[in-house]
Design an enzyme around this catalytic site. Structure first.
Site, PDB file in Angstrom:
ATOM      1  N   LYS A   1      60.341  61.676  48.795  1.00 11.28           N
ATOM      2  CA  LYS A   1      60.973  61.771  47.474  1.00 11.28           C
ATOM      3  C   LYS A   1      62.474  61.883  47.662  1.00 11.28           C
ATOM      4  CE  LYS A   1      59.439  62.607  43.105  1.00 11.28           C
ATOM      5  NZ  LYS A   1      58.166  62.270  42.481  1.00 11.28           N
TER       6      LYS A   1
ATOM      7  N   GLY B   1      58.434  63.738  27.030  1.00 10.35           N
ATOM      8  CA  GLY B   1      59.306  62.687  27.547  1.00 10.35           C
ATOM      9  C   GLY B   1      58.529  61.399  27.761  1.00 10.35           C
TER      10      GLY B   1
ATOM     11  N   VAL C   1      56.345  60.202  30.001  1.00  7.41           N
ATOM     12  CA  VAL C   1      54.892  60.211  30.223  1.00  7.41           C
ATOM     13  C   VAL C   1      54.177  60.808  29.011  1.00  7.41           C
ATOM     14  CG1 VAL C   1      53.013  61.126  31.637  1.00  7.41           C
ATOM     15  CG2 VAL C   1      55.134  60.389  32.733  1.00  7.41           C
ATOM     16  N   ALA C   2      54.645  61.971  28.571  1.00  5.69           N
ATOM     17  CA  ALA C   2      53.882  62.715  27.567  1.00  5.69           C
ATOM     18  C   ALA C   2      53.869  62.027  26.203  1.00  5.69           C
ATOM     19  CB  ALA C   2      54.429  64.128  27.439  1.00  5.69           C
TER      20      ALA C   2
HETATM   21  N1  NAD Z   1      57.192  59.080  35.074  1.00  6.50           N
HETATM   22  C1  NAD Z   1      56.124  58.987  35.858  1.00  6.50           C
HETATM   23  O1  NAD Z   1      55.539  57.909  36.006  1.00  6.50           O
HETATM   24  C2  NAD Z   1      55.588  60.210  36.536  1.00  6.50           C
HETATM   25  C3  NAD Z   1      54.577  60.059  37.500  1.00  6.50           C
HETATM   26  C4  NAD Z   1      54.035  61.191  38.080  1.00  6.50           C
HETATM   27  C5  NAD Z   1      54.509  62.432  37.745  1.00  6.50           C
HETATM   28  N2  NAD Z   1      55.505  62.545  36.836  1.00  6.50           N
HETATM   29  C6  NAD Z   1      55.956  63.889  36.505  1.00  6.50           C
HETATM   30  O2  NAD Z   1      55.701  64.153  35.111  1.00  6.50           O
HETATM   31  C7  NAD Z   1      56.736  64.972  34.574  1.00  6.50           C
HETATM   32  C8  NAD Z   1      57.380  64.263  33.392  1.00  6.50           C
HETATM   33  O3  NAD Z   1      57.926  63.041  33.829  1.00  6.50           O
HETATM   34  P1  NAD Z   1      58.652  62.045  32.799  1.00  6.50           P
HETATM   35  O4  NAD Z   1      58.888  60.790  33.555  1.00  6.50           O
HETATM   36  O5  NAD Z   1      57.932  62.005  31.522  1.00  6.50           O
HETATM   37  O6  NAD Z   1      60.046  62.788  32.626  1.00  6.50           O
HETATM   38  P2  NAD Z   1      60.987  62.837  31.345  1.00  6.50           P
HETATM   39  O7  NAD Z   1      62.295  63.342  31.817  1.00  6.50           O
HETATM   40  O8  NAD Z   1      60.950  61.552  30.587  1.00  6.50           O
HETATM   41  O9  NAD Z   1      60.269  63.935  30.435  1.00  6.50           O
HETATM   42  C9  NAD Z   1      60.307  65.295  30.701  1.00  6.50           C
HETATM   43  C10 NAD Z   1      60.541  65.997  29.380  1.00  6.50           C
HETATM   44  O10 NAD Z   1      60.453  67.398  29.606  1.00  6.50           O
HETATM   45  C11 NAD Z   1      61.474  68.026  28.860  1.00  6.50           C
HETATM   46  N3  NAD Z   1      61.721  69.346  29.451  1.00  6.50           N
HETATM   47  C12 NAD Z   1      62.402  69.653  30.592  1.00  6.50           C
HETATM   48  N4  NAD Z   1      62.373  70.975  30.792  1.00  6.50           N
HETATM   49  C13 NAD Z   1      61.632  71.514  29.779  1.00  6.50           C
HETATM   50  C14 NAD Z   1      61.238  72.826  29.435  1.00  6.50           C
HETATM   51  N5  NAD Z   1      61.595  73.870  30.175  1.00  6.50           N
HETATM   52  N6  NAD Z   1      60.467  73.001  28.327  1.00  6.50           N
HETATM   53  C15 NAD Z   1      60.121  71.946  27.569  1.00  6.50           C
HETATM   54  N7  NAD Z   1      60.480  70.687  27.831  1.00  6.50           N
HETATM   55  C16 NAD Z   1      61.223  70.471  28.925  1.00  6.50           C
HETATM   56  C17 NAD Z   1      62.643  67.066  28.931  1.00  6.50           C
HETATM   57  O11 NAD Z   1      63.569  67.303  27.866  1.00  6.50           O
HETATM   58  C18 NAD Z   1      61.937  65.724  28.790  1.00  6.50           C
HETATM   59  O12 NAD Z   1      61.815  65.286  27.453  1.00  6.50           O
HETATM   60  C19 NAD Z   1      57.682  65.263  35.750  1.00  6.50           C
HETATM   61  O13 NAD Z   1      57.292  66.436  36.396  1.00  6.50           O
HETATM   62  C20 NAD Z   1      57.448  64.085  36.681  1.00  6.50           C
HETATM   63  O14 NAD Z   1      57.784  64.371  38.024  1.00  6.50           O
HETATM   64  C21 NAD Z   1      56.050  61.472  36.220  1.00  6.50           C
HETATM   65  C1  LEU Z   2      56.245  56.234  40.319  1.00  8.29           C
HETATM   66  C2  LEU Z   2      56.183  57.124  41.480  1.00  8.29           C
HETATM   67  C3  LEU Z   2      56.570  56.409  42.706  1.00  8.29           C
HETATM   68  C4  LEU Z   2      56.941  58.360  41.351  1.00  8.29           C
HETATM   69  C5  LEU Z   2      56.446  59.287  40.266  1.00  8.29           C
HETATM   70  N1  LEU Z   2      57.581  59.894  39.663  1.00  8.29           N
HETATM   71  C6  LEU Z   2      55.487  60.319  40.841  1.00  8.29           C
HETATM   72  O1  LEU Z   2      55.811  61.477  40.949  1.00  8.29           O
HETATM   73  O2  LEU Z   2      54.372  59.983  41.153  1.00  8.29           O
END
Ligand code: NAD
Ligand code: LEU
Length: 364
Positions: free
Chosen positions: A80, A182, A184-185
């Site tokens: 990472k 964000g 994902v959610a």
């Molecule tokens: N994007 C992906 O494909 C992916 C894959 C695997 C894991 N993840 C994990 O999922 C999580 C979300 O990823 P994402 O890409 O949606 O990120 P993102 O930045 O789009 O969304 C995260 C959201 O959380 C909010 N946030 C941050 N701190 C907070 C808090 N204390 N209380 C409430 N809200 C808070 C942010 O304002 C943001 O809207 C991360 O931990 C990321 O590592 C993402």
């Molecule tokens: C798309 C992936 C390579 C990375 C992703 N943010 C994860 O934590 O899995």
């Protein structure tokens, strides 16, 4: 921080510190383990308060990717990157180009993609300098933003957890409290809303909250109130370490299942969930949809093939609960075991001598 001591703790292979004065790049690449193949893991850009905090995040996230990729059956190791900076203020073209050159210098030992704070556009800039990047624009024949796929995997993984908790995987009528709406959610909420689940959401970004309220009729609560909601499922989808001594006593849910990486602050918090009878869907399995999708780019991206593999998340989560019951261990340990056993098996199966392309005697 005693860095080598910390690296020895979970046998980290390499930490790379990248600095570029012109662009302001300060990045730390963590390559945890390349037994299964090159380390694939996203790049997080975050305004860390201290360098120690950034190093620790890179280290924890990098190891998580080793487990995620192994459990997903990918021929990839784990790593990472964290970039220190505010993704809303500190990005520039030169920064991602410079970072791309640093990745190129690793000659394929590390492949990047998106994470919190980085986008497809950032990956496209990195791609100007290196091919060791995934999640780039579909215009390049690639898979684009991994978040919707992560969200889908998370949704079906949540259904598998519901089956474990209630003997039925329907989420209709269930209340899901979502932390962070964000990338994902938001899509996760869309799937849940379509199935008839009720949503309670929070975010530190009020625009994100307003969108979920408007689009899905979600109830909004303050960030600190999300843990104590009367809900069936808690979906952590923001940052890590949110299952801890302060939050566990507040939980009223039967299931914890969300996309955030490193949800358990310490392993013992997974034991505590188990003792409370809370079904925990291990983070690195339920959130593996995105990496499964971007990893497919390494074979020439095929959406159908990638989604077929993403669908296996349901069975993997189910299998983890089976191992947990069979071996009398918490689900997080069952998931770790699944990943570690695959890495060990592959390490052994590769132990015979192979002359590599440089004619150097190698065992890899
Ligand atoms: N994007 C992906 O494909 C992916 C894959 C695997 C894991 N993840 C994990 O999922 C999580 C979300 O990823 P994402 O890409 O949606 O990120 P993102 O930045 O789009 O969304 C995260 C959201 O959380 C909010 N946030 C941050 N701190 C907070 C808090 N204390 N209380 C409430 N809200 C808070 C942010 O304002 C943001 O809207 C991360 O931990 C990321 O590592 C993402
Ligand atoms: C798309 C992936 C390579 C990375 C992703 N943010 C994860 O934590 O899995």
């Amino acid at each position: 921080m005693e860095i080598f001591k910390r690296m020895e703790q979970h046998d980290y292979e390499q930490l790379v510190f990248c600095q570029d004065k012109t662009s302001g790049l300060k990045a730390i690449i963590c390559i945890h383990d390349t037994t299964l193949g090159p380390a694939l893991g996203g790049t997080r850009m975050w305004n860390y308060e201290t360098e120690e905090e950034a190093i620790e995040d890179a280290i924890r996230l990098g190891r998580g990717m080793t487990y995620k990729n192994a459990a997903a059956g990918l021929n990839l190791g784990g790593g990472k990157t964290v970039i220190i900076g505010d993704p809303l203020k500190d990005k520039n073209e030169e920064m991602f180009r410079a970072f791309g050159r640093f990745i190129q210098g690793l000659n394929g030992r590390y492949i990047t993609a998106e994470d919190v704070g980085t986008t497809v556009a950032d990956m496209d800039l990195i791609h100007e300098e290196t091919d060791f990047v995934t999640g780039i624009s579909p215009a390049f024949g690639s898979s684009g933003n991994p978040s919707p796929v992560t969200a889908y995997g998370c949704y079906i993984g949540m259904k598998a957890a519901a089956l474990e908790a209630w003997g039925d995987d329907s989420l209709e009528g269930k209340t899901v409290s979502v932390q962070g709406v964000g990338n994902v959610a938001y899509t996760l909420c869309e799937h849940l809303h379509q199935e008839g689940a009720k949503l309670i959401v929070t975010d530190i970004n009020q625009e994100a909250v307003a969108r979920a309220v408007k689009d899905f009729g979600a109830i909004a609560v303050a960030p600190n109130d999300i843990y104590s909601q009367q809900a069936d499922i808690f979906a952590p989808c923001a940052m890590g370490a949110i299952i801890n001594d302060e939050t566990i006593p507040q939980l009223k849910v039967k299931v914890v299942a969300g996309s955030a990486n490193n949800q358990l602050k310490e392993e013992r918090h997974g034991d505590e969930l188990e003792a409370l009878g809370i079904v925990y869907a291990p983070d690195f399995v339920i959130n593996s949809g995105g990496v499964i999708n971007v990893a497919d780019e390494l074979y020439g991206y095929n959406n159908e093939r990638a989604m077929k593999r993403v669908e296996t998340i349901y069975d993997s989560i189910t299998r983890i609960f089976e191992i947990s019951k069979r071996d009398g261990i918490p689900s997080y340990q069952a998931a770790d075991r699944m990943a570690e056993e695959r890495i060990d098996r592959m390490r052994k199966s590769r132990s015979q001598f192979l002359r590599n392309e440089h004619n150097i005697i190698s065992r890899r």
